[in-house]
Design a protein around this motif. Sequence first.
Motif, PDB file in Angstrom:
ATOM      1  N   ARG A 160       0.900  -1.225  -0.368  1.00 30.03           N
ATOM      2  CA  ARG A 160       0.108  -0.370   0.249  1.00 30.03           C
ATOM      3  C   ARG A 160       0.883   1.582   0.142  1.00 30.03           C
ATOM      4  O   ARG A 160       0.532   2.404  -0.731  1.00 30.03           O
ATOM      5  N   CYS A 220      -4.888  -7.740   7.158  1.00 29.59           N
ATOM      6  CA  CYS A 220      -6.888  -7.416   8.509  1.00 29.59           C
ATOM      7  C   CYS A 220      -7.930  -7.528   8.744  1.00 29.59           C
ATOM      8  O   CYS A 220      -8.636  -7.141   8.819  1.00 29.59           O
ATOM      9  N   GLU A 268      -8.113  -7.240  12.742  1.00 28.83           N
ATOM     10  CA  GLU A 268      -8.138  -6.262  13.611  1.00 28.83           C
ATOM     11  C   GLU A 268      -8.881  -5.440  13.739  1.00 28.83           C
ATOM     12  O   GLU A 268      -9.929  -5.335  13.060  1.00 28.83           O
ATOM     13  N   CYS A 317      -6.583  -0.411  12.157  1.00 29.16           N
ATOM     14  CA  CYS A 317      -6.230  -0.314  10.891  1.00 29.16           C
ATOM     15  C   CYS A 317      -6.029   0.888  11.232  1.00 29.16           C
ATOM     16  O   CYS A 317      -5.212   1.665  10.447  1.00 29.16           O
ATOM     17  N   CYS A 339      -2.919   1.764  12.233  1.00 30.29           N
ATOM     18  CA  CYS A 339      -1.538   1.277  11.664  1.00 30.29           C
ATOM     19  C   CYS A 339      -1.884   1.901  10.100  1.00 30.29           C
ATOM     20  O   CYS A 339      -0.709   2.456   9.635  1.00 30.29           O
ATOM     21  N   LEU A 340      -3.094   2.876   9.528  1.00 31.32           N
ATOM     22  CA  LEU A 340      -2.403   3.722   7.948  1.00 31.32           C
ATOM     23  C   LEU A 340      -2.361   4.325   8.098  1.00 31.32           C
ATOM     24  O   LEU A 340      -1.630   4.816   7.768  1.00 31.32           O
ATOM     25  N   ARG A 349       1.486   3.868   8.479  1.00 33.59           N
ATOM     26  CA  ARG A 349       1.864   3.415   7.145  1.00 33.59           C
ATOM     27  C   ARG A 349       2.362   4.844   6.000  1.00 33.59           C
ATOM     28  O   ARG A 349       3.286   5.577   5.716  1.00 33.59           O
TER      29      ARG A 349
END
Length: 336
Positions: free
Chosen positions: A271, A303, A306, A311, A314-315, A318
Amino acid sequence: MDINIMTDRELAEIISTDKYDGELIAQADRVRRENYGTDVYLRGLIEICNVCKNDCLYCGIRRSNGHVDRYRLSREDIMNCCENGYALGFRTFVLQGGEDPYYSDGVICSIVSEIKEKYPDCAVTLSLGEKERESYAAYRAAGADRYLLRHETANEEHYARLHPEGMSLKHRKDCLFILKELGYQVGSGFMVGSPWQTAENLVEDLRFLQTLEPDMIGIGPFIPHRDTPFRDFPGGTLEQTVRMVAILRLMFPYALIPSTTALGTIHPLGREMGLKAGANVVMPNLSPVRVRKLYELYDNKICTGEEAAECRNCLENRITNAGYKVVSARGDVKKR
Ligand code: 5AD
Ligand code: FES
């Protein structure tokens, strides 16, 4: 190198070689920054059911797959997902599901209008497959803003090899144009590396999108699912998918392009690589954890264990690490 003046043959060549990847990705990132800066929009994905009357050969929740534990979310479930998502900063909710007659137009409309009433500052996106014009019109009247329907492949013969008899590319394309007529922001797209796909097919996908002029374009690698007829086919590659994202950004500077879960499934940094190649949307999952594993379109989907908040965080990490910024906004398309 200007993607926008290339012939079909030149495009096919670019699509099938990794020779220009660095240059392509740098160009795409430049165009993305000119139009959207470093903004990345969030879409909260709610997978409302895995019941489907269709039998697409690539898809894990196809009707003939008898190993799927089928579920349907209730209106209360869906409203809870939205409540949770709203608190986490989501301003778009995407209701996606198999083609399931259980959700009549009346049911869909009342869920859409309830979401719009409770969260007037949010956009509602539907991704429920092929429907009659009247149904699309009713959802729109109930307040739906956007609709996602990938064309999957723009080549007739290829389409016929990926789908059972009775499904047609023409019908799918008709749906997309109807959705546009009805005033939806429309998203289409395709899988990269699906069985028998050629570079020429991918050029056809790009050309089709040029005639459709969608607001959103979602692509991801094909990933085989163990309980489908395509179990033994190789999946799409990271490199080609990322290259296609870059080409899409260059051809459609204004488009909203997600860096998809499928891309994150085939590589731990997939991603991030999509974002760096021009993608500007991510769609974390808001579905209740108890059903996550069951919406399995392909093997090893990430995912699924979670919570939504996990998420979301986390995203965000990221995205920040990749050099971009999460924005909590509806994230409508910037008009040409
Ligand atoms: N691999 C990758 N993507 C898939 N989709 C369905 N099955 C698979 C698979 N095996 C995609 C289709 C569909 C979207 C919801 O998921 O493109 O439009
Ligand atoms: Fe779901 Fe990282 S985005 S755990």
